[in-house]
Scaffold this motif. Structure first.
Motif, PDB file in Angstrom:
ATOM      1  N   ASN A 159       0.836  -1.195   0.000  1.00 28.36           N
ATOM      2  CA  ASN A 159       0.000   0.000   0.000  1.00 28.36           C
ATOM      3  C   ASN A 159       0.884   1.263   0.000  1.00 28.36           C
ATOM      4  OD1 ASN A 159      -2.358   1.343  -0.044  1.00 28.36           O
ATOM      5  ND2 ASN A 159      -2.772   1.174   2.153  1.00 28.36           N
ATOM      6  N   ILE A 160       1.716   1.354  -1.042  1.00 32.23           N
ATOM      7  CA  ILE A 160       2.711   2.438  -1.122  1.00 32.23           C
ATOM      8  C   ILE A 160       2.676   3.016  -2.541  1.00 32.23           C
ATOM      9  CG2 ILE A 160       5.200   2.946  -1.070  1.00 32.23           C
ATOM     10  CD1 ILE A 160       5.507   0.729   1.014  1.00 32.23           C
ATOM     11  N   LEU A 161       2.486   4.329  -2.645  1.00 33.46           N
ATOM     12  CA  LEU A 161       2.448   4.952  -3.979  1.00 33.46           C
ATOM     13  C   LEU A 161       3.869   5.178  -4.495  1.00 33.46           C
ATOM     14  CD1 LEU A 161      -0.266   7.801  -3.776  1.00 33.46           C
ATOM     15  CD2 LEU A 161      -0.528   5.493  -4.678  1.00 33.46           C
ATOM     16  N   LEU A 162       4.077   4.847  -5.760  1.00 32.40           N
ATOM     17  CA  LEU A 162       5.387   5.069  -6.378  1.00 32.40           C
ATOM     18  C   LEU A 162       5.317   6.323  -7.260  1.00 32.40           C
ATOM     19  CD1 LEU A 162       8.288   4.308  -7.159  1.00 32.40           C
ATOM     20  CD2 LEU A 162       7.353   2.721  -8.863  1.00 32.40           C
ATOM     21  N   ILE A 163       6.128   7.311  -6.896  1.00 32.45           N
ATOM     22  CA  ILE A 163       6.135   8.598  -7.618  1.00 32.45           C
ATOM     23  C   ILE A 163       7.477   8.728  -8.335  1.00 32.45           C
ATOM     24  CG2 ILE A 163       5.803  11.114  -7.351  1.00 32.45           C
ATOM     25  CD1 ILE A 163       3.567   9.653  -5.916  1.00 32.45           C
ATOM     26  N   VAL A 164       7.449   8.897  -9.643  1.00 28.52           N
ATOM     27  CA  VAL A 164       8.693   8.904 -10.422  1.00 28.52           C
ATOM     28  C   VAL A 164       8.910  10.261 -11.099  1.00 28.52           C
ATOM     29  CG1 VAL A 164       9.903   7.857 -12.380  1.00 28.52           C
ATOM     30  CG2 VAL A 164       8.563   6.421 -10.842  1.00 28.52           C
ATOM     31  N   ASP A 165      10.115  10.796 -10.919  1.00 28.38           N
ATOM     32  CA  ASP A 165      10.535  11.996 -11.635  1.00 28.38           C
ATOM     33  C   ASP A 165      11.130  11.547 -12.968  1.00 28.38           C
ATOM     34  OD1 ASP A 165      12.028  14.016 -12.762  1.00 28.38           O
ATOM     35  OD2 ASP A 165      13.166  14.506 -10.967  1.00 28.38           O
ATOM     36  N   GLY A 166      10.333  11.738 -14.014  1.00 31.70           N
ATOM     37  CA  GLY A 166      10.800  11.347 -15.355  1.00 31.70           C
ATOM     38  C   GLY A 166      11.169  12.571 -16.181  1.00 31.70           C
TER      39      GLY A 166
END
Ligand SMILES: Cc1ncc(COP(=O)(O)O)c(C=O)c1O
Length: 385
Positions: A159-166
């Protein structure tokens, strides 16, 4: 010699073609009309296709604004977020999280190394309150490419959101938002998407969309609930006045990438980066990034001892009209960065390395010129289709 155009060999903004620049010079359309809506919508749809996502919003901002949008809409005050730091831009997510009063756990990776899954696992085990992870796909300050697919796989079912700087990776490296289990991906117009700066992008998974609806976003300008409402109108719109001219250019660039094929662009950059790395090795210059994490967006390398990177950057631009980049922050006195993305080809890399060799010889590092160029040309010929 005074140069009218400086060749940008920097990792964003990148060198753009005339058609893209001229597209931005068209007279304005009003943004709440049937005339402008197709331009806005086509930009959104092409980006959705390239990133592989069903939900995407544009922001009138640079990449940092898109990063801020991601955080503002994904977490409520007091949540705990793990910030993976492989350079300056990983640290930027920590600064943004703190500004939004989130608790941060900082995972600082060793210089020149990408994050390893065991490090993430350990951090999560030690901090069970973590409800989000931020990571930089392509770290522009250190030339590191993090393995987002592996991180997404590891976080699957948690239950962890993955946020990516692309910001600097998208459009230049293979990426798959939906199939890699990413929740929020941010990017911007001025790097792999080959347009001028001014438009940010935020892509969301179904899970991130649901979370966004429940988060109390502090601030109005970047509240994605407002963007969603406007995008669902009969004439799809941006909630505020958008960067209309940048969007003209962006659309021209995205259509070009689509015409050529995103994969063809990605393979082209891989070839340019391979040639650059071959040249640097032949010149006895050490690449900063560990081999398994090198990126095709840019190469970061140590300046030979006793030489000053700032002087080399200045000579490259003042004498030869080529702008390369120095190292960032603590690497400002030891590193140089050269990009291999943009509207550039073998011609530009051969020019850059040839001129760099001339400077290195004049400064006494090289006895002879040509070794880097030879290695680069051999690499290009060996990798021609
Ligand atoms: C990886 C990465 N993230 C974020 C940013 C910040 O983007 P901007 O300068 O467009 O705000 C940059 C800019 O260089 C970047 O390379």
């Amino acid at each position: 010699m005074e140069f009218i155009d400086t060749m940008l060999m920097t990792p964003g903004p990148v060198h753009l073609d005339a058609e893209v620049m001229l597209a931005g010079a068209r007279p304005l359309l009003h943004h709440r009309t049937d005339d402008f809506a197709p331009i806005y919508t086509e930009c959104v749809n092409l980006l959705k296709k390239f990133i592989n996502t069903k939900h995407l919003y544009l922001t009138t901002s640079s990449g940092t604004g898109a990063m801020e949008t991601a955080i503002a809409n994904s977490f409520n005050e007091g949540e705990t977020v793990l910030n993976i730091q492989t350079g300056v831009f990983g640290v930027r997510f920590t600064q943004i999280c703190k500004a939004f009063r989130l608790n941060t756990v900082e995972l600082k990776c060793e210089d020149g190394k990408c994050v390893k899954i065991e490090q993430i696992a350990k951090a999560i085990q030690e901090n069970p309150a973590i409800s989000g992870v931020t990571v930089t796909f392509n770290e522009t300050s250190t030339g590191i490419k993090n393995d987002i697919k592996a991180i997404g796989e590891f976080l699957k079912g948690k239950n962890i959101l993955l946020i990516v700087d692309g910001v600097s990776g998208l459009g230049a490296l293979e990426y798959d938002h939906d199939n890699w289990n990413v929740d929020v991906t941010v990017s911007a117009s001025q790097k792999g998407f080959l347009a001028p700066p001014g438009v940010g992008m935020v892509a969301l998974s179904e899970r991130a969309m649901a979370k966004m609806e429940s988060v109390k976003c502090h601030g109005l300008y970047f509240d994605l609930k407002v963007y969603k409402k406007n995008q669902e109108l009969k004439i799809p719109a941006y909630p505020w006045t958008p960067a209309i001219n940048v969007m003209y250019s962006l659309l021209e660039a995205l259509r070009k990438i689509d015409r050529i094929g995103l994969n063809v662009c990605i393979n082209h950059y891989a070839k340019l980066a391979g040639g650059l790395r071959a040249a640097l090795k032949a010149l006895g210059i050490k690449i900063f990034t560990e081999e398994c994490a090198t990126s095709n967006v840019l190469t970061v390398f140590y300046v030979p001892e006793d030489l000053n990177p700032k002087e080399i950057v200045a000579e490259m631009v003042n004498k030869y009209g080529i702008r390369i980049a120095g190292g960032q922050e603590q690497f400002a006195n030891t590193m140089l960065r050269i990009t291999t993305i943009g509207n550039i080809g073998e011609r530009d890399l051969i020019g850059t390395i040839g001129l760099l060799e001339m400077i290195l010889k004049q400064k006494g590092y090289l006895k002879e010129t040509g070794a880097g160029l030879k290695a680069m040309m051999e690499y290009f010929m060996a990798n021609e289709k």
